[in-house]
Design a protein around this motif. Structure first.
Motif, PDB file in Angstrom:
ATOM      1  N   ALA A 202       0.815  -1.213   0.000  1.00  0.00           N
ATOM      2  CA  ALA A 202       0.000   0.000   0.000  1.00  0.00           C
ATOM      3  C   ALA A 202       0.850   1.266   0.000  1.00  0.00           C
ATOM      4  O   ALA A 202       0.317   2.372  -0.136  1.00  0.00           O
ATOM      5  N   LYS A 203       2.155   1.103   0.176  1.00  0.00           N
ATOM      6  CA  LYS A 203       3.118   2.217   0.189  1.00  0.00           C
ATOM      7  C   LYS A 203       2.794   3.239   1.270  1.00  0.00           C
ATOM      8  O   LYS A 203       2.799   4.454   1.041  1.00  0.00           O
ATOM      9  N   ILE A 204       2.513   2.735   2.470  1.00  0.00           N
ATOM     10  CA  ILE A 204       2.211   3.633   3.594  1.00  0.00           C
ATOM     11  C   ILE A 204       3.118   3.335   4.786  1.00  0.00           C
ATOM     12  O   ILE A 204       2.733   3.575   5.925  1.00  0.00           O
ATOM     13  N   ILE A 205       4.311   2.815   4.532  1.00  0.00           N
ATOM     14  CA  ILE A 205       5.299   2.640   5.594  1.00  0.00           C
ATOM     15  C   ILE A 205       6.161   3.897   5.640  1.00  0.00           C
ATOM     16  O   ILE A 205       6.894   4.179   4.685  1.00  0.00           O
ATOM     17  N   PRO A 206       6.088   4.693   6.708  1.00  0.00           N
ATOM     18  CA  PRO A 206       6.827   5.953   6.760  1.00  0.00           C
ATOM     19  C   PRO A 206       8.311   5.746   7.071  1.00  0.00           C
ATOM     20  O   PRO A 206       8.722   4.691   7.545  1.00  0.00           O
ATOM     21  N   GLN A 207       9.092   6.787   6.823  1.00  0.00           N
ATOM     22  CA  GLN A 207      10.523   6.725   7.099  1.00  0.00           C
ATOM     23  C   GLN A 207      10.804   6.659   8.596  1.00  0.00           C
ATOM     24  O   GLN A 207      11.829   6.139   9.022  1.00  0.00           O
ATOM     25  N   SER A 208       9.862   7.164   9.403  1.00  0.00           N
ATOM     26  CA  SER A 208      10.058   7.138  10.856  1.00  0.00           C
ATOM     27  C   SER A 208      10.063   5.723  11.413  1.00  0.00           C
ATOM     28  O   SER A 208      10.566   5.476  12.515  1.00  0.00           O
ATOM     29  N   ALA A 209       9.509   4.764  10.659  1.00  0.00           N
ATOM     30  CA  ALA A 209       9.443   3.385  11.148  1.00  0.00           C
ATOM     31  C   ALA A 209      10.843   2.801  11.324  1.00  0.00           C
ATOM     32  O   ALA A 209      11.130   2.147  12.334  1.00  0.00           O
ATOM     33  N   ILE A 254      17.773   2.998  22.388  1.00  0.00           N
ATOM     34  CA  ILE A 254      18.634   3.998  21.793  1.00  0.00           C
ATOM     35  C   ILE A 254      18.129   4.296  20.394  1.00  0.00           C
ATOM     36  O   ILE A 254      17.891   3.383  19.610  1.00  0.00           O
ATOM     37  N   GLU A 255      17.962   5.590  20.075  1.00  0.00           N
ATOM     38  CA  GLU A 255      17.520   5.977  18.743  1.00  0.00           C
ATOM     39  C   GLU A 255      18.680   6.582  17.987  1.00  0.00           C
ATOM     40  O   GLU A 255      19.454   7.370  18.523  1.00  0.00           O
ATOM     41  N   LYS A 256      18.793   6.238  16.716  1.00  0.00           N
ATOM     42  CA  LYS A 256      19.803   6.805  15.855  1.00  0.00           C
ATOM     43  C   LYS A 256      19.191   7.929  15.056  1.00  0.00           C
ATOM     44  O   LYS A 256      18.018   7.933  14.730  1.00  0.00           O
ATOM     45  N   LYS A 257      20.022   8.894  14.677  1.00  0.00           N
ATOM     46  CA  LYS A 257      19.559   9.909  13.753  1.00  0.00           C
ATOM     47  C   LYS A 257      19.394   9.290  12.377  1.00  0.00           C
ATOM     48  O   LYS A 257      20.030   8.303  12.035  1.00  0.00           O
ATOM     49  N   GLN A 258      18.570   9.925  11.590  1.00  0.00           N
ATOM     50  CA  GLN A 258      18.216   9.354  10.301  1.00  0.00           C
ATOM     51  C   GLN A 258      19.428   9.142   9.405  1.00  0.00           C
ATOM     52  O   GLN A 258      19.486   8.189   8.632  1.00  0.00           O
ATOM     53  N   ASP A 259      20.437  10.017   9.492  1.00  0.00           N
ATOM     54  CA  ASP A 259      21.596   9.911   8.611  1.00  0.00           C
ATOM     55  C   ASP A 259      22.725   9.095   9.207  1.00  0.00           C
ATOM     56  O   ASP A 259      23.852   9.158   8.740  1.00  0.00           O
TER      57      ASP A 259
END
Length: 298
Positions: A202-209, A254-259
């Motif tokens: 459905a192409k509704i998986i966001p980048q935040s996932a 722990i969260e990583k930054k997107q880059d």
């Protein structure tokens, strides 16, 4: 005058309980004393149809409310009836990782058997990060990924599961229907046997996932069934020791930054410290040797 609902005692041809059953209140007290042990409830359900009906209608409901009271209260608020009649499926979802099969639902090359989990944390915050921006008003509870490390070419695999609140009226369901996304041709939900939609298709998986799951962006896939149960898979990325890795405010993860993603060829170097349960992150979910010890922090 409102009369209490009457339930007819149904027996299978081989049922030995032809002389009636114990009072429901007595059985309720017995299982309350056993702390709604899911293994005993499942065994009890196999006795006959009457026991199975009582377990689905009462025991699994009490099990869910005891293990995750805040989550159950929220799922049933605002007149929502998304879990009525599906208490057994929800109870299984709370404590059971369904695994994956080769060439099955996720078309994976690895075989991971289903298993009970020792401890699970379901989070609305994590669920929100798995929703596209236009659907962020939906309520979705998702558990932390169940880690299966060193799965050959697949690297470190994370399996996660969740449930929508009021899925029939959710925006996600509306988007899926408007896009005419087909059901999976053969696989069904391992918890309720309902048909599945692919949110990747459905192409509704966001980048935040990928950021919240600590996974590679192109290695995430999840499905949702007609009853709002969500199950997914991702390839976990190794944690970085750099200063770009920052602790999340609402969890011990722990969260990583997107880059800050590392090359995929480094996937097998994933955080060995996790195996010891160090302060760099929570220990991987353990298999449940005693189902009665399932703790769900909601």
């Amino acid at each position: 005058m409102i009369l209490p609902k009457q339930y007819r005692c149904t027996h299978s041809p081989s049922c030995q309980c032809t002389k009636g059953h114990l009072n429901e209140d007595v059985l309720l007290l017995v299982f309350q004393h056993l702390n709604w042990n899911p293994k005993l409830v499942a065994t009890f359900s196999c006795v006959c149809r009457w026991f199975d009906d009582f377990a689905k209608r009462v025991l699994w409901k009490e099990f869910c409310k005891t293990r995750a009271p805040k989550m159950m209260l929220d799922l049933q608020s605002s007149g929502s009836h998304c879990i009525d009649g599906n208490w057994r499926a929800l109870g299984k979802l709370l404590i059971y990782c369904s695994g994956c099969t080769q060439g099955g639902l996720f078309n994976s090359s690895v075989q991971i058997p289903g298993h009970f989990v020792y401890r699970t944390r379901f989070s609305r915050t994590l669920g929100k990060s798995l929703l596209p921006p236009q659907c962020r008003t939906d309520v979705l509870y998702v558990c932390d990924p169940c880690e299966h490390l060193d799965q050959g070419e697949e690297g470190d695999v994370g399996l996660f599961r969740g449930i929508f609140k009021s899925f029939p009226t959710s925006k996600v369901r509306k988007v899926i229907i408007n896009k005419a996304v087909p059901f999976h041709p053969s696989e069904v939900c391992p918890y309720c046997k309902a048909r599945l939609w692919s949110m990747l298709q459905a192409k509704i998986i966001p980048q935040s996932a990928c950021i919240r799951l600590e996974a590679y962006e192109d290695c995430i896939e999840y499905f949702v069934c007609l009853n709002g149960h969500l199950l997914g898979i991702c390839t976990l990325a190794p944690l970085s020791d750099s200063e770009d890795a920052i602790p999340s405010e609402d969890s011990n993860h722990i969260e990583k930054k997107q880059d800050n993603f590392l090359p995929k060829e480094n996937i097998l170097k994933r955080r060995n410290s996790l195996l010891g349960g160090s302060e760099n992150g929570p220990p991987p979910q353990k298999r449940l040797t005693n189902p009665n010890q399932c703790n769900i922090d909601v």
